[in-house]
Enzyme design. Structure first.
Site, PDB file in Angstrom:
ATOM      1  N   CYS A   1       0.873  -1.099   0.147  1.00 14.32           N
ATOM      2  CA  CYS A   1      -0.057   0.079   0.109  1.00 14.32           C
ATOM      3  C   CYS A   1       0.976   1.175  -0.014  1.00 14.32           C
ATOM      4  CB  CYS A   1      -0.982   0.006   1.296  1.00 14.32           C
ATOM      5  SG  CYS A   1      -1.849   1.588   1.429  1.00 14.32           S
TER       6      CYS A   1
ATOM      7  N   CYS B   1      -1.006   4.024  -6.505  1.00 21.60           N
ATOM      8  CA  CYS B   1      -1.975   3.178  -5.443  1.00 21.60           C
ATOM      9  C   CYS B   1      -1.880   1.882  -5.921  1.00 21.60           C
ATOM     10  CB  CYS B   1      -3.118   4.124  -5.218  1.00 21.60           C
ATOM     11  SG  CYS B   1      -4.370   3.027  -4.400  1.00 21.60           S
TER      12      CYS B   1
HETATM   13  N1  DGL Z   1      -3.766   0.538  -2.063  1.00 23.03           N
HETATM   14  C1  DGL Z   1      -3.711   1.761  -1.133  1.00 23.03           C
HETATM   15  C2  DGL Z   1      -2.565   2.617  -1.616  1.00 23.03           C
HETATM   16  O1  DGL Z   1      -1.579   1.992  -2.249  1.00 23.03           O
HETATM   17  C3  DGL Z   1      -5.003   2.445  -1.036  1.00 23.03           C
HETATM   18  C4  DGL Z   1      -5.013   3.722  -0.316  1.00 23.03           C
HETATM   19  C5  DGL Z   1      -6.375   3.795   0.508  1.00 23.03           C
HETATM   20  O2  DGL Z   1      -6.815   3.069   1.256  1.00 23.03           O
HETATM   21  O3  DGL Z   1      -6.560   5.126   0.430  1.00 23.03           O
HETATM   22  O4  DGL Z   1      -2.444   3.781  -1.313  1.00 23.03           O
END
Ligand code: DGL
Length: 246
Positions: free
Chosen positions: A69, A175
């Site tokens: 993430c 993301c």
């Molecule tokens: N997959 C997460 C990232 O890479 C999602 C972010 C979120 O939950 O806002 O930032």
């Protein structure tokens, strides 16, 4: 066992690359969908959420933890490495350096959460490799609608928020949820080049495991335990479908 965490199923885009390099590994994937989205929360809030997951994964005897993430990585990894000096943390980051290495002459759009784009970690990367033709676009709410699987809303979101950037050639998917909608982004922006950090993070995981002499193909077949913090039973089947899609 290797632990992988994200604020939902988006980190599947990272696990897809990891299992190409570690096809017989043992993994726990922690999908923290109850706390999705991380991107709009305060740094303290994100840190405390991520720390709880880290403690759980350590209790489960993970030898490495992959922050799949970008938001959690950008905000937490420095502090986690200080607080858990004996734990191997591998952290994804927006693949902006790849633009510098492969296609720096072209106009570039970096899509990420507000948390990632405002973080010191990302800003340092951006200042170092700035090609002078880059737009930083905080995509508020996008990870959330991808997480919910509402593709009609995703299309409306992309049409509204990307319509002014049809002249870009490079798109950094900052993301881990965004690689899941590459084809939809292309429908709005045309045939752009995508850059994301999942291949880099997978190679770094293998490199660090080898460096520390940690055995990472411990079983003779791949094992993935999927945990979702909201106990939503549909998540696992969506996750598995995405993991094995062609
Ligand atoms: N997959 C997460 C990232 O890479 C999602 C972010 C979120 O939950 O806002 O930032």
């Amino acid at each position: 066992m290797i632990g992988i965490l994200d604020s939902g199923i988006g980190g599947v885009s990272v696990l897809c690359e990891i299992i190409k390099l570690i096809p017989c590994g043992k993994f726990i994937y922690y999908s923290d969908s109850i706390n999705n989205p991380y991107g709009d929360k305060s740094e303290e809030e994100i840190y405390s959420i991520v720390k709880n997951i880290v403690n759980y994964l350590l209790k489960r005897k993970c030898v490495a933890i992959v922050l799949a993430c970008n938001t959690a990585s950008a905000i937490c990894v420095k502090r986690l490495r200080e607080e858990y000096p004996n734990t191997l943390f591998i952290a994804i980051e927006p693949a902006y350096k790849m633009v510098h290495d492969y296609n720096p002459q072209d106009k570039t759009l970096v899509m990420a959460t507000k948390g990632t784009l405002n973080s010191e970690k990302f800003l340092a990367l951006y200042r170092k490799y700035d090609n002078g033709k880059t737009i930083l676009l905080p995509c508020r709410g996008l990870a959330d609608i991808i997480e919910r699987g509402d593709m009609a809303k995703v299309d409306i979101y992309l049409e509204e928020n990307l319509k002014d950037y049809k002249d870009v050639n490079n798109v950094v998917l900052g993301c881990t949820h965004y690689p899941l909608i590459k084809d939809r982004i292309k429908r709005v922006l045309g045939d752009v080049k995508f850059f994301d950090g999942s291949i880099g993070v997978s190679k770094e995981l293998v490199r660090q495991l080898k460096l520390r002499d940690i055995k990472f193909c411990s079983s003779d077949k791949l094992s993935i335990e999927f945990i979702d913090s909201s106990n939503d039973l549909t998540k696992k089947s969506r996750f598995m479908k995405l993991l094995y899609r062609k």
